[in-house]
Design a protein around this motif. Structure first.
Motif, PDB file in Angstrom:
ATOM      1  N   SER A 270       0.897  -1.280  -0.019  1.00 32.14           N
ATOM      2  CA  SER A 270       0.092  -0.026   0.013  1.00 32.14           C
ATOM      3  C   SER A 270       0.826   1.197  -0.058  1.00 32.14           C
ATOM      4  O   SER A 270       0.672   2.178   0.865  1.00 32.14           O
ATOM      5  CB  SER A 270      -1.052   0.035   1.308  1.00 32.14           C
ATOM      6  OG  SER A 270      -1.773  -1.033   1.210  1.00 32.14           O
ATOM      7  N   PRO A 271       1.705   1.363  -1.125  1.00 32.68           N
ATOM      8  CA  PRO A 271       2.815   2.399  -0.973  1.00 32.68           C
ATOM      9  C   PRO A 271       2.110   3.882  -1.208  1.00 32.68           C
ATOM     10  O   PRO A 271       1.266   4.141  -1.892  1.00 32.68           O
ATOM     11  CB  PRO A 271       3.609   2.223  -2.168  1.00 32.68           C
ATOM     12  CG  PRO A 271       2.774   1.511  -3.096  1.00 32.68           C
ATOM     13  CD  PRO A 271       1.892   0.623  -2.132  1.00 32.68           C
ATOM     14  N   TRP A 272       2.560   4.866  -0.268  1.00 32.90           N
ATOM     15  CA  TRP A 272       2.027   6.272  -0.226  1.00 32.90           C
ATOM     16  C   TRP A 272       3.181   6.841  -1.254  1.00 32.90           C
ATOM     17  O   TRP A 272       4.261   7.337  -0.719  1.00 32.90           O
ATOM     18  CB  TRP A 272       1.968   6.948   1.263  1.00 32.90           C
ATOM     19  CG  TRP A 272       1.231   8.133   1.244  1.00 32.90           C
ATOM     20  CD1 TRP A 272       0.678   8.552   0.373  1.00 32.90           C
ATOM     21  CD2 TRP A 272       1.397   9.004   2.460  1.00 32.90           C
ATOM     22  NE1 TRP A 272       0.244  10.009   0.652  1.00 32.90           N
ATOM     23  CE2 TRP A 272       0.639  10.220   1.989  1.00 32.90           C
ATOM     24  CE3 TRP A 272       2.184   9.063   3.508  1.00 32.90           C
ATOM     25  CZ2 TRP A 272       0.477  11.302   2.718  1.00 32.90           C
ATOM     26  CZ3 TRP A 272       1.887  10.012   4.423  1.00 32.90           C
ATOM     27  CH2 TRP A 272       1.158  11.363   3.944  1.00 32.90           C
ATOM     28  N   VAL A 273       2.864   7.000  -2.393  1.00 34.67           N
ATOM     29  CA  VAL A 273       3.789   7.562  -3.231  1.00 34.67           C
ATOM     30  C   VAL A 273       3.330   8.847  -3.897  1.00 34.67           C
ATOM     31  O   VAL A 273       3.983   9.224  -4.593  1.00 34.67           O
ATOM     32  CB  VAL A 273       4.077   6.486  -4.268  1.00 34.67           C
ATOM     33  CG1 VAL A 273       5.014   5.484  -3.839  1.00 34.67           C
ATOM     34  CG2 VAL A 273       2.972   5.823  -4.877  1.00 34.67           C
ATOM     35  N   ASP A 274       2.375   9.331  -3.635  1.00 39.94           N
ATOM     36  CA  ASP A 274       1.750  10.605  -3.841  1.00 39.94           C
ATOM     37  C   ASP A 274       1.306  11.538  -2.471  1.00 39.94           C
ATOM     38  O   ASP A 274       0.101  11.190  -1.999  1.00 39.94           O
ATOM     39  CB  ASP A 274       0.460  10.681  -4.565  1.00 39.94           C
ATOM     40  CG  ASP A 274      -0.028  12.033  -4.969  1.00 39.94           C
ATOM     41  OD1 ASP A 274       0.507  12.873  -4.607  1.00 39.94           O
ATOM     42  OD2 ASP A 274      -1.264  11.979  -5.489  1.00 39.94           O
ATOM     43  N   SER A 281      -9.096   7.553  -6.322  1.00 38.44           N
ATOM     44  CA  SER A 281      -9.400   6.866  -5.282  1.00 38.44           C
ATOM     45  C   SER A 281      -9.284   7.129  -3.916  1.00 38.44           C
ATOM     46  O   SER A 281      -9.760   6.711  -2.975  1.00 38.44           O
ATOM     47  CB  SER A 281      -8.367   5.531  -5.396  1.00 38.44           C
ATOM     48  OG  SER A 281      -7.071   5.634  -5.273  1.00 38.44           O
ATOM     49  N   SER A 282      -8.573   8.246  -3.814  1.00 34.26           N
ATOM     50  CA  SER A 282      -8.393   9.017  -2.342  1.00 34.26           C
ATOM     51  C   SER A 282      -9.836   9.468  -2.158  1.00 34.26           C
ATOM     52  O   SER A 282     -10.036   9.812  -0.807  1.00 34.26           O
ATOM     53  CB  SER A 282      -7.353  10.309  -2.491  1.00 34.26           C
ATOM     54  OG  SER A 282      -7.675  11.234  -3.169  1.00 34.26           O
ATOM     55  N   ILE A 283     -10.489   9.677  -2.891  1.00 33.00           N
ATOM     56  CA  ILE A 283     -11.880  10.172  -2.518  1.00 33.00           C
ATOM     57  C   ILE A 283     -12.953   8.797  -2.550  1.00 33.00           C
ATOM     58  O   ILE A 283     -13.618   8.598  -1.799  1.00 33.00           O
ATOM     59  CB  ILE A 283     -12.388  11.416  -3.425  1.00 33.00           C
ATOM     60  CG1 ILE A 283     -11.638  12.390  -3.291  1.00 33.00           C
ATOM     61  CG2 ILE A 283     -13.760  11.780  -3.306  1.00 33.00           C
ATOM     62  CD1 ILE A 283     -11.674  13.770  -4.178  1.00 33.00           C
ATOM     63  N   THR A 284     -12.857   8.406  -3.964  1.00 29.96           N
ATOM     64  CA  THR A 284     -13.793   7.287  -4.392  1.00 29.96           C
ATOM     65  C   THR A 284     -13.944   6.090  -3.153  1.00 29.96           C
ATOM     66  O   THR A 284     -14.879   5.472  -2.885  1.00 29.96           O
ATOM     67  CB  THR A 284     -13.882   6.625  -5.618  1.00 29.96           C
ATOM     68  OG1 THR A 284     -12.568   6.135  -5.863  1.00 29.96           O
ATOM     69  CG2 THR A 284     -14.146   7.853  -6.519  1.00 29.96           C
ATOM     70  N   LEU A 291      -8.458   5.074   6.404  1.00 29.26           N
ATOM     71  CA  LEU A 291      -7.575   6.356   6.552  1.00 29.26           C
ATOM     72  C   LEU A 291      -8.589   7.500   6.528  1.00 29.26           C
ATOM     73  O   LEU A 291      -9.464   7.605   5.949  1.00 29.26           O
ATOM     74  CB  LEU A 291      -6.739   6.387   5.075  1.00 29.26           C
ATOM     75  CG  LEU A 291      -5.562   5.525   4.881  1.00 29.26           C
ATOM     76  CD1 LEU A 291      -4.916   5.866   3.625  1.00 29.26           C
ATOM     77  CD2 LEU A 291      -4.539   5.687   6.110  1.00 29.26           C
ATOM     78  N   PRO A 292      -8.004   8.661   7.057  1.00 28.92           N
ATOM     79  CA  PRO A 292      -9.007   9.893   7.351  1.00 28.92           C
ATOM     80  C   PRO A 292      -9.051  10.280   5.860  1.00 28.92           C
ATOM     81  O   PRO A 292      -8.508  10.148   4.772  1.00 28.92           O
ATOM     82  CB  PRO A 292      -8.035  10.853   7.830  1.00 28.92           C
ATOM     83  CG  PRO A 292      -7.002   9.950   8.669  1.00 28.92           C
ATOM     84  CD  PRO A 292      -6.764   8.766   7.842  1.00 28.92           C
ATOM     85  N   GLU A 293     -10.623  10.966   5.858  1.00 23.31           N
ATOM     86  CA  GLU A 293     -10.914  11.476   4.290  1.00 23.31           C
ATOM     87  C   GLU A 293      -9.942  12.736   3.949  1.00 23.31           C
ATOM     88  O   GLU A 293     -10.454  12.786   2.757  1.00 23.31           O
ATOM     89  CB  GLU A 293     -12.424  11.538   4.265  1.00 23.31           C
ATOM     90  CG  GLU A 293     -13.161  10.336   4.687  1.00 23.31           C
ATOM     91  CD  GLU A 293     -14.569  10.543   4.914  1.00 23.31           C
ATOM     92  OE1 GLU A 293     -15.249  11.612   4.557  1.00 23.31           O
ATOM     93  OE2 GLU A 293     -15.313   9.697   5.152  1.00 23.31           O
ATOM     94  N   GLU A 347      -7.609  -3.268  -3.220  1.00 25.63           N
ATOM     95  CA  GLU A 347      -8.567  -2.406  -4.053  1.00 25.63           C
ATOM     96  C   GLU A 347      -9.429  -1.446  -3.532  1.00 25.63           C
ATOM     97  O   GLU A 347      -9.790  -0.437  -4.164  1.00 25.63           O
ATOM     98  CB  GLU A 347      -9.731  -3.614  -4.724  1.00 25.63           C
ATOM     99  CG  GLU A 347     -10.492  -2.978  -5.886  1.00 25.63           C
ATOM    100  CD  GLU A 347     -11.773  -3.781  -6.109  1.00 25.63           C
ATOM    101  OE1 GLU A 347     -12.369  -3.759  -6.915  1.00 25.63           O
ATOM    102  OE2 GLU A 347     -12.199  -4.635  -4.972  1.00 25.63           O
ATOM    103  N   GLY A 348      -9.716  -1.684  -2.360  1.00 23.32           N
ATOM    104  CA  GLY A 348     -10.757  -0.765  -1.535  1.00 23.32           C
ATOM    105  C   GLY A 348      -9.967   0.512  -0.800  1.00 23.32           C
ATOM    106  O   GLY A 348     -10.549   1.174   0.028  1.00 23.32           O
ATOM    107  N   GLU A 349      -8.521   0.479  -0.790  1.00 26.25           N
ATOM    108  CA  GLU A 349      -7.937   1.344  -0.201  1.00 26.25           C
ATOM    109  C   GLU A 349      -7.723   2.911  -1.181  1.00 26.25           C
ATOM    110  O   GLU A 349      -7.763   2.860  -2.164  1.00 26.25           O
ATOM    111  CB  GLU A 349      -6.505   1.130   0.235  1.00 26.25           C
ATOM    112  CG  GLU A 349      -5.522   0.851  -0.992  1.00 26.25           C
ATOM    113  CD  GLU A 349      -4.146   0.677  -0.638  1.00 26.25           C
ATOM    114  OE1 GLU A 349      -3.619   1.490   0.351  1.00 26.25           O
ATOM    115  OE2 GLU A 349      -3.576  -0.348  -0.966  1.00 26.25           O
ATOM    116  N   ARG A 350      -7.509   3.985  -0.121  1.00 26.63           N
ATOM    117  CA  ARG A 350      -7.455   5.232  -0.860  1.00 26.63           C
ATOM    118  C   ARG A 350      -6.199   5.546  -1.722  1.00 26.63           C
ATOM    119  O   ARG A 350      -6.135   6.226  -2.579  1.00 26.63           O
ATOM    120  CB  ARG A 350      -7.364   6.453   0.218  1.00 26.63           C
ATOM    121  CG  ARG A 350      -8.988   6.203   0.935  1.00 26.63           C
ATOM    122  CD  ARG A 350      -9.032   7.531   2.035  1.00 26.63           C
ATOM    123  NE  ARG A 350      -8.874   8.865   1.539  1.00 26.63           N
ATOM    124  CZ  ARG A 350      -8.189   9.677   1.638  1.00 26.63           C
ATOM    125  NH1 ARG A 350      -7.338   9.806   2.884  1.00 26.63           N
ATOM    126  NH2 ARG A 350      -8.082  11.092   1.147  1.00 26.63           N
TER     127      ARG A 350
END
Length: 462
Positions: A270-274, A281-284, A291-293, A347-350
């Motif tokens: 689940s790399p945080w690269v941005d 996907s950070s919204i959808t 993770l916090p919205e 698939e379900g992660e932000r």
């Protein structure tokens, strides 16, 4: 009386955190077995775990950063008889100038016109050796040397994983990730070195890259008296989850840019690269992740460590540096020369889309990339111990480490979809392709950073 008062206050604080979750979890439990608004791949235990984590993460805004750090970095009193845990300092030794020069070079060369970013001062850090343990003897009073020798006697592999924990660059430590790291070590029958890198905002970018690179060079070339013997780079895999996954990518870019010996491979979970959360996907996926919205701007009470005056929106890096490839590796121009990669994403992660884009960019640079997308799984779903998807991911990590460090010649460069039962199959093009160019991603990140200071964003809450 004083002891009683301290104990009372401690349990009172704990109850104050737990009791408000009762109505929430009661509602979620009822919904799980009635109208079933959760993904089919979530079993009851996973559903409750995900919603509980999300609740506790939302409490962060009620505390200072120092308070939250204290909670997530404290030493654990829980004993795990099946884990080797051996504390190990990483001294400066003879690598100080080499590490600083390499980070400076990468910061400048990859900045593409960004003002020069000086490398942080190289500092000695700590870490711990971790491996799966079968020995039942009481080793509590053993020296580190004796424990290390006993651990080595149980291992079948000479591979080493340098593990970089997640936690948004400002939370957690090797302690919080012991279960994950020891489970990984068990799969390839070797040992991991879990690094306690410096945390932001007290130490910001590029301190964490400097710490990780120091540990990498220390593994390869330890000073006299170290517990371990020199580990050839072709026997080292660098791995990390979330922010640790982004840090893994940043360290790899630094190694490639500076010409240092490259590792055998890298694993990102689940790399945080941005750092700007600019992908859709950070919204959808806000509903299916914990993770916090609003992850772009930290919301904590003002404190000595974080003034929260609005001049900087992220703990890890200043606003203008968020676009730098060492901070947001999705902006890297090329991954040419990189070793094999295993990229595991829920698939379900932000962070789904940015992880997929990262994998695509590396593959387009000719890198051997194995990308795996797990049905409906949230961020770093490996914490859902016992779930078929989590078990499958650990198996895949173990196979990857064994392959790249010389043990097997299994399939490489593959794209896989793993369903909620842990069954593996091909990943369809429409699930894999994000559809953005690098230039478009850079523009999206710029736009995201500009919005951070808008009134609309300031009024939102995590």
């Amino acid at each position: 009386m004083e002891r009683f008062t301290k104990s009372y206050n401690k349990y009172k604080q704990t109850l104050g955190l737990i009791l408000p979750t009762v109505p929430l979890l009661t509602y979620e439990a009822f919904s799980h077995f009635t109208w079933g608004n959760q993904p089919n791949a979530w079993d009851f235990r996973s559903h409750m775990t995900i919603k509980s984590i999300k609740y506790f993460m939302q409490l962060g805004s009620e505390y200072t950063v120092e308070q939250v750090q204290k909670i997530t970095t404290r030493e654990s009193n829980i004993l795990h008889p099946n884990q080797w845990i051996i504390n190990q300092p990483v001294p400066l030794s003879g690598h100080t100038d080499q590490v600083k020069d390499a980070v400076n070079k990468a910061c400048t060369a990859l900045g593409e016109g960004l003002d020069k970013i000086d490398a942080a001062e190289v500092a000695a850090v700590d870490g711990e050796w971790t491996a799966y343990r079968t020995m039942t003897a009481d080793t509590s009073d053993w020296s580190a040397e004796k424990k290390f020798a006993a651990m080595e006697s149980e291992l079948e592999s000479d591979a080493v994983v340098l593990y970089l924990h997640g936690g948004a660059y400002y939370l957690c430590s090797p302690v919080t990730h012991r279960d994950l790291v020891s489970a990984l070590a068990r799969q390839f029958k070797g040992k991991c070195f879990s690094l306690k890198y410096r945390l932001a905002p007290q130490a910001s970018f590029p301190s964490q890259i400097t710490d990780a690179l120091l540990a990498y060079m220390w593994l390869i070339d330890p000073p006299a008296g170290a517990l371990h013997k020199p580990v050839p780079p072709e026997k080292i895999v660098i791995a990390g989850d979330s922010a640790g996954g982004g840090l893994t990518a940043g360290v790899l870019l630094t190694i490639l840019q500076s010409g240092l010996p490259r590792p055998a491979g890298v694993i990102t979970l689940s790399p945080w690269v941005d750092l700007s959360h600019s992908f859709e996907s950070s919204i959808t996926n806000a509903v299916t992740d914990y993770l916090p919205e609003l992850g772009a701007k930290h919301r904590h009470k003002a404190s000595k460590a974080w003034a929260a005056d609005g001049s900087q929106y992220h703990f890890y890096a200043p606003n203008e540096a968020v676009i730098h490839p060492l901070v947001s590796p999705v902006t890297a121009k090329s991954w040419e020369g990189a070793p094999p990669m295993l990229v595991i994403i829920g698939e379900g992660e932000r962070l789904r889309d940015e992880g997929l884009f990262f994998a695509q960019q590396a593959a387009q640079s000719g890198v051997d990339v194995n990308v795996q997308l797990y049905e409906a799984m949230p961020h770093v779903f490996q914490l859902l111990r016992g779930h078929p998807s989590a078990r499958r991911s650990f198996m895949e990590m173990g196979k990857f480490v064994t392959r790249v460090t010389g043990g097997t010649s299994e399939e490489s460069g593959a794209r896989h979809w793993i369903d909620g039962r842990g069954e593996i199959g091909p990943l369809a093009d429409e699930q894999y392709r994000i559809g953005f160019t690098r230039d478009e991603v850079i523009e999206r990140i710029r736009n995201s950073v500009e919005k951070w200071g808008s009134q609309e964003m300031l009024e939102q809450k995590i």
